[in-house]
Enzyme design. Structure first.
Site, PDB file in Angstrom:
ATOM      1  N   GLU A 122       0.802  -1.229  -0.101  1.00 27.73           N
ATOM      2  CA  GLU A 122       0.044   0.010  -0.120  1.00 27.73           C
ATOM      3  C   GLU A 122       0.851   1.207  -0.039  1.00 27.73           C
ATOM      4  O   GLU A 122       1.996   1.341   0.492  1.00 27.73           O
ATOM      5  CB  GLU A 122      -0.881   0.075   1.379  1.00 27.73           C
ATOM      6  CG  GLU A 122      -1.906  -1.217   1.366  1.00 27.73           C
ATOM      7  CD  GLU A 122      -2.408  -1.016   2.770  1.00 27.73           C
ATOM      8  OE1 GLU A 122      -2.725   0.061   3.475  1.00 27.73           O
ATOM      9  OE2 GLU A 122      -2.483  -1.933   3.572  1.00 27.73           O
ATOM     10  N   LYS A 124       2.045   4.588   1.578  1.00 30.30           N
ATOM     11  CA  LYS A 124       2.039   5.179   2.861  1.00 30.30           C
ATOM     12  C   LYS A 124       1.700   6.845   2.942  1.00 30.30           C
ATOM     13  O   LYS A 124       2.222   7.508   2.495  1.00 30.30           O
ATOM     14  CB  LYS A 124       3.462   4.911   3.547  1.00 30.30           C
ATOM     15  CG  LYS A 124       3.500   5.386   4.808  1.00 30.30           C
ATOM     16  CD  LYS A 124       4.904   5.161   5.501  1.00 30.30           C
ATOM     17  CE  LYS A 124       4.912   5.179   6.970  1.00 30.30           C
ATOM     18  NZ  LYS A 124       4.732   6.648   7.342  1.00 30.30           N
ATOM     19  N   ASP A 126       0.734  10.235   3.750  1.00 26.77           N
ATOM     20  CA  ASP A 126       1.606  11.182   4.482  1.00 26.77           C
ATOM     21  C   ASP A 126       0.605  12.309   5.288  1.00 26.77           C
ATOM     22  O   ASP A 126       0.502  13.367   4.806  1.00 26.77           O
ATOM     23  CB  ASP A 126       2.672  11.754   3.823  1.00 26.77           C
ATOM     24  CG  ASP A 126       3.663  12.572   4.694  1.00 26.77           C
ATOM     25  OD1 ASP A 126       3.692  12.445   5.926  1.00 26.77           O
ATOM     26  OD2 ASP A 126       4.661  13.162   4.247  1.00 26.77           O
ATOM     27  N   TYR A 232      -7.124   1.753   6.275  1.00 31.00           N
ATOM     28  CA  TYR A 232      -6.228   0.873   5.863  1.00 31.00           C
ATOM     29  C   TYR A 232      -6.191   0.004   6.986  1.00 31.00           C
ATOM     30  O   TYR A 232      -5.404  -1.154   6.912  1.00 31.00           O
ATOM     31  CB  TYR A 232      -4.677   1.534   5.499  1.00 31.00           C
ATOM     32  CG  TYR A 232      -4.304   2.531   6.850  1.00 31.00           C
ATOM     33  CD1 TYR A 232      -3.957   2.300   7.821  1.00 31.00           C
ATOM     34  CD2 TYR A 232      -3.920   3.956   6.189  1.00 31.00           C
ATOM     35  CE1 TYR A 232      -3.571   3.048   8.899  1.00 31.00           C
ATOM     36  CE2 TYR A 232      -3.477   4.720   7.060  1.00 31.00           C
ATOM     37  CZ  TYR A 232      -3.122   4.284   8.292  1.00 31.00           C
ATOM     38  OH  TYR A 232      -2.619   5.290   9.275  1.00 31.00           O
ATOM     39  N   LYS A 295       2.697  -5.515   4.325  1.00 30.98           N
ATOM     40  CA  LYS A 295       1.903  -6.307   5.042  1.00 30.98           C
ATOM     41  C   LYS A 295       1.872  -7.472   5.049  1.00 30.98           C
ATOM     42  O   LYS A 295       1.325  -8.110   3.543  1.00 30.98           O
ATOM     43  CB  LYS A 295       0.350  -5.666   5.394  1.00 30.98           C
ATOM     44  CG  LYS A 295       0.638  -4.286   5.785  1.00 30.98           C
ATOM     45  CD  LYS A 295      -1.131  -3.645   5.944  1.00 30.98           C
ATOM     46  CE  LYS A 295      -0.590  -2.038   6.317  1.00 30.98           C
ATOM     47  NZ  LYS A 295      -1.975  -1.459   6.100  1.00 30.98           N
ATOM     48  N   LYS A 319      10.587   3.776   3.215  1.00 27.94           N
ATOM     49  CA  LYS A 319      10.342   5.401   3.050  1.00 27.94           C
ATOM     50  C   LYS A 319      10.996   5.578   1.667  1.00 27.94           C
ATOM     51  O   LYS A 319      11.923   4.963   1.371  1.00 27.94           O
ATOM     52  CB  LYS A 319      11.060   5.856   3.987  1.00 27.94           C
ATOM     53  CG  LYS A 319      10.390   6.132   5.342  1.00 27.94           C
ATOM     54  CD  LYS A 319       9.414   7.129   5.608  1.00 27.94           C
ATOM     55  CE  LYS A 319       8.971   7.344   6.753  1.00 27.94           C
ATOM     56  NZ  LYS A 319       9.556   8.471   7.596  1.00 27.94           N
ATOM     57  N   CYS A 416      14.313  48.620   5.581  1.00 23.16           N
ATOM     58  CA  CYS A 416      14.288  49.964   6.192  1.00 23.16           C
ATOM     59  C   CYS A 416      15.510  50.505   6.215  1.00 23.16           C
ATOM     60  O   CYS A 416      15.743  51.650   6.792  1.00 23.16           O
ATOM     61  CB  CYS A 416      13.582  49.910   7.467  1.00 23.16           C
ATOM     62  SG  CYS A 416      14.404  49.039   8.563  1.00 23.16           S
ATOM     63  N   CYS A 431      16.848  42.637  12.019  1.00 24.65           N
ATOM     64  CA  CYS A 431      16.808  44.130  11.607  1.00 24.65           C
ATOM     65  C   CYS A 431      16.507  44.832  12.936  1.00 24.65           C
ATOM     66  O   CYS A 431      15.852  44.380  13.672  1.00 24.65           O
ATOM     67  CB  CYS A 431      15.772  44.455  10.562  1.00 24.65           C
ATOM     68  SG  CYS A 431      15.240  46.150  10.652  1.00 24.65           S
ATOM     69  N   CYS A 437      10.395  49.749  10.789  1.00 23.93           N
ATOM     70  CA  CYS A 437      10.815  48.741   9.565  1.00 23.93           C
ATOM     71  C   CYS A 437       9.371  48.251   9.096  1.00 23.93           C
ATOM     72  O   CYS A 437       8.610  47.635  10.058  1.00 23.93           O
ATOM     73  CB  CYS A 437      11.504  47.603   9.945  1.00 23.93           C
ATOM     74  SG  CYS A 437      11.661  46.565   8.791  1.00 23.93           S
TER      75      CYS A 437
HETATM   76  S1  IVH Z   1      -0.945   0.277   8.926  1.00 23.53           S
HETATM   77  C1  IVH Z   1       0.008  -1.411  13.124  1.00 23.53           C
HETATM   78  N1  IVH Z   1      -0.741   1.420   6.456  1.00 23.53           N
HETATM   79  O1  IVH Z   1       2.015   5.500   9.167  1.00 23.53           O
HETATM   80  C2  IVH Z   1       0.264  -0.625  11.822  1.00 23.53           C
HETATM   81  N2  IVH Z   1      -0.044   2.635   8.303  1.00 23.53           N
HETATM   82  O2  IVH Z   1       4.818   5.356  10.502  1.00 23.53           O
HETATM   83  C3  IVH Z   1      -0.924   0.057  11.533  1.00 23.53           C
HETATM   84  N3  IVH Z   1       0.222   5.053   7.872  1.00 23.53           N
HETATM   85  O3  IVH Z   1       1.009   4.544  12.221  1.00 23.53           O
HETATM   86  C4  IVH Z   1      -0.550   0.959  10.466  1.00 23.53           C
HETATM   87  N4  IVH Z   1      -0.332   4.881   5.670  1.00 23.53           N
HETATM   88  O4  IVH Z   1      -0.124   6.614  10.682  1.00 23.53           O
HETATM   89  C5  IVH Z   1      -0.557   1.497   7.773  1.00 23.53           C
HETATM   90  N5  IVH Z   1      -1.041   2.269   4.285  1.00 23.53           N
HETATM   91  C6  IVH Z   1      -0.686   2.269   5.711  1.00 23.53           C
HETATM   92  C7  IVH Z   1      -0.145   3.494   6.204  1.00 23.53           C
HETATM   93  C8  IVH Z   1      -0.085   3.708   7.497  1.00 23.53           C
HETATM   94  C9  IVH Z   1       0.394   5.597   6.589  1.00 23.53           C
HETATM   95  C10 IVH Z   1       0.752   5.644   9.043  1.00 23.53           C
HETATM   96  C11 IVH Z   1       0.228   5.110  10.003  1.00 23.53           C
HETATM   97  C12 IVH Z   1       1.276   4.480  10.983  1.00 23.53           C
HETATM   98  C13 IVH Z   1       2.418   5.176  10.428  1.00 23.53           C
HETATM   99  C14 IVH Z   1       3.664   4.646  10.630  1.00 23.53           C
END
Ligand code: IVH
Length: 673
Positions: A122, A124, A126, A232, A295, A319, A416, A431, A437
């Site tokens: 998935e 991630k 932000d 998620y 996962k 990351k 200024c 400044c 100013c």
């Molecule tokens: S699963 C037990 N899936 O990133 C784990 N988290 O840095 C449950 N996050 O705590 C999280 N996208 O807040 C999961 N596709 C994704 C995510 C995701 C962003 C966040 C989430 C997590 C944090 C970890």
């Protein structure tokens, strides 16, 4: 670098760990409580990793400090707390292929399979994590992650988000879904542009904007923000009706809640290909994504490998490296902020970085500029680590034009023309123009009328802005000449006969002011309430203060040579002379009574106030203490003489007890007043 070496000395390790803990706490506070980060994710991760190295080697330090295991932030003041039925744990990270391979090998080992089990990939997201609890399909409570165990109650705020549902068609007794609240890049840019135009809050990046918008005490503000959400995972559930992560997604999709994008893969080759695709296609995602999450798909296998206190062993985040692009630096410009800080800004040949068009980058300050030796004409690699204002990562020296010369930081303000000074011990150039100013004028004026200064009721940010715009306030003295505009003020938006009179009356009342308040209002460098008062106790008028030599000022408690020099310089600037003439025409400034000579138990003692007092406000208590000759300070140390502890005093009280500092209850304190 020896930095990654193992330690031989636990004391050195402990002192480094303490320093790391402090930095991380400050970063956590800035990020989680103020939604305004002070370091990049990369820097934060590096510090956290370093803490992990130390705590892995010294288990006793891990037990004592637990720096590497801490998650998230505290509950913001004003929010009710929600205890998570199941902790909201975080994810561990991998940063490269080797670490990913290690993770996949661990999955195979822990599942006792010969081949990698089916995995799910998935993006991630932000944004900011949320949990939403439904009971028999009825939405009952929403929460942020907080510290993982306790979060903030955001029930009302979640209801305002498009796509959220307050009713789900399910008979499950309990279904808690978890996911991310985020803002699309496009919506974020529009929202910031709007804020810039109308004076709202401008956020550094979509993630901060999401957090800042979701964590509003007033949900009608949340409602105006372009928030979205995606589910998620789940938390507390009365009965789990799905056997895989992908089946969970289908289940939630059918209930009509937005779900995260997911791809099921069967081999590590496929998994890596999906990563590659997502990284390359990162800028095409409507929202900021900072990596991918892998996962194990099968929940019985997830259960088999389990979790640590911090993160599951069945999932990991990879990351992305920061988004970079190559461009040419056209000009270096100095921006003067509302507080007078000079920031060098690079104007760039516009370039697309991760889906966001970038035409300038911050160079932070003179030190940073010199360290990177950035010059006009240079080819530079810029980086957007989730932030809209990107930074220059490095210069391509091979491409430097021959004529490029180092940038010389100005010694006068570009706005200024007042002298620029460098604050000692700080990186910032400032400044000295103050009220003279235009970049700082508004901020200085706000300070001038604030509660501890002139305390003019009804003259807030908005009114000041209006009067400045009309040209009625050009110097702070003009506040006392506003009465000449009475007829015009009456007709302004938001004003009427009554409110105009009220405001002008409030101004009249303040024509007489004590010298210490007046000094504080001037906003001289480093002169806060306490120092203003000390100065006023030593000098009866501004002329006497001006006549004091630096050496004399230096003698005063709380003034060192740096402050003495700064005060002296500020008072002798020519615009100050003009201001003083004006003030003398309009104001009556009352000198302070001579310092009370009567001795009290607090005379000359260092006192710290903590907790909530019931009889007095903090400010009143402070004033009383100052009257009795105390020095009031904000933090407890071995030099503290008394701590006055009110209701629910916390860490300061604890520290005082540890250090053996005398603690007084509010009642005991009041006996002396
Ligand atoms: S699963 C037990 N899936 O990133 C784990 N988290 O840095 C449950 N996050 O705590 C999280 N996208 O807040 C999961 N596709 C994704 C995510 C995701 C962003 C966040 C989430 C997590 C944090 C970890």
């Amino acid at each position: 670098m020896p930095k990654q070496d193992l330690f031989f000395d636990i004391h050195a390790a402990e002192s480094e760990l303490k320093a790391l803990a402090e930095k991380l706490d400050a970063a956590d506070l800035a990020y989680h409580t103020h939604d305004a980060p002070i370091m990049s994710d990369g820097e934060y991760d590096a510090l956290k990793n370093r803490a992990l190295v130390i705590e892995t080697q010294f288990k006793e330090l891990a037990r004592k400090y637990g720096v590497s295991k801490k998650i998230g932030g505290a509950v913001k003041a004003g929010f009710s707390k929600v205890t998570h039925a199941i902790p909201m744990i975080s994810l561990d990270n991998v940063f490269n292929l080797d670490e990913l391979d290690d993770f996949l090998a661990r999955v195979k080992k822990n599942t006792q399979l010969r081949e990698l089990p089916e995995m799910i990939v998935e993006p991630k997201l932000d944004g900011v994590a949320f949990a939403a609890r439904y009971e028999k399909g009825e939405f009952v409570r929403g929460a942020t992650r907080g510290d993982g165990a306790t979060g903030e109650d955001i029930t009302e705020n979640l209801k305002t988000i498009k796509g959220f549902k307050t009713r789900l068609d399910t008979n499950l007794d309990v279904l808690e879904v978890r996911g991310e609240v985020y803002i699309d890049k496009k919506d974020f840019m529009a929202m910031n542009a709007q804020a810039e135009k109308f004076g709202g809050k401008v956020f550094a990046n979509p993630r901060n904007a999401s957090a800042g918008s979701l964590r509003q005490l007033n949900s009608s503000i949340t409602a105006t923000r372009p928030l979205k959400l995606a589910v998620y995972t789940w938390g507390d559930v009365s009965e789990r009706r799905w056997q895989t992560q992908s089946a969970f997604f289908e289940f939630i999709r059918k209930l009509g809640l937005p779900i995260n994008l997911f791809i099921v893969v069967k081999t590590s080759k496929e998994l890596k290909a999906v990563y590659q695709k997502m990284e390359e296609g990162r800028s095409q995602f409507p929202m900021d994504i900072d990596g991918v999450v892998y996962k194990i798909n099968d929940l019985s296998l997830q259960a088999k490998v389990g979790a640590t206190a911090r993160a599951p062993r069945w999932a990991i985040a990879q990351k992305f490296p920061p988004e970079q692009a190559l461009t040419v630096l056209k000009n270096i410009r100095i921006q003067v902020g509302r507080t007078g800080v000079l920031t060098p800004v690079a104007d760039l040949e516009p370039v697309n970085v991760g889906g966001v068009f970038v035409s300038h980058a911050t160079l932070h300050n003179a030190d940073e500029l010199a360290r990177k030796d950035v010059r006009v004409g240079d080819s530079v690699v810029i980086e957007r680590a989730g932030d809209v204002i990107p930074k220059i990562d490095h210069v391509i020296l091979d491409k430097r034009p021959e004529k490029a010369t180092p940038f010389v930081f100005p010694d006068v303000c570009p706005v200024c023309k007042s002298p620029v000074v460098r604050q000692v011990g700080k990186a910032a150039h400032v400044c000295t123009g103050g009220f003279a100013c235009s970049a700082q004028f508004h901020e200085h004026l706000k300070h001038f009328v604030s509660r501890k200064a002139f305390n003019i009721e009804g003259l807030g940010d908005r009114q000041l802005e209006l009067f400045i715009e009309k040209g009625w306030i050009k110097t702070p003295v003009d506040i006392f000449r506003l009465k000449h505009y009475r007829d015009q003020i009456k007709t302004l938006d938001g004003f009427g006969e009554k409110s105009a009179t009220k405001l002008l009356e409030a101004i009249e009342v303040r024509r007489t002011i004590s010298f210490d308040r007046f000094l504080y209002a001037l906003g001289l460098p480093q002169v806060g309430v306490v120092l203003a008062r000390t100065l006023a106790e030593n000098y009866r008028t501004i002329e006497m203060l001006k006549a004091a030599t630096e050496a004399e000022l230096n003698e005063i408690d709380g003034v060192g040579d740096i402050i003495a020099h700064e005060i002296k310089t500020a008072l002798s600037l020519s615009h100050m002379q003009d201001l003083m003439m004006g003030f003398h025409q309009e104001l009556t400034i009352i000198p302070l009574e001579k310092k009370k000579t009567e001795k009290t138990i607090f005379t000359g003692k260092r006192v710290v106030l903590t907790g909530t007092l019931s009889e007095l406000t903090r400010d009143q208590a402070k004033e009383k203490l100052l009257d009795m000759g105390a020095k009031v300070s904000g933090s407890v140390s071995a030099n503290t003489d008394f701590v006055i502890a009110g209701e629910s005093a916390g860490s300061k009280l604890k520290k005082a007890t540890e250090l053996g500092v005398k603690v007084l209850t509010e009642e005991e304190f009041l006996n002396y007043v």
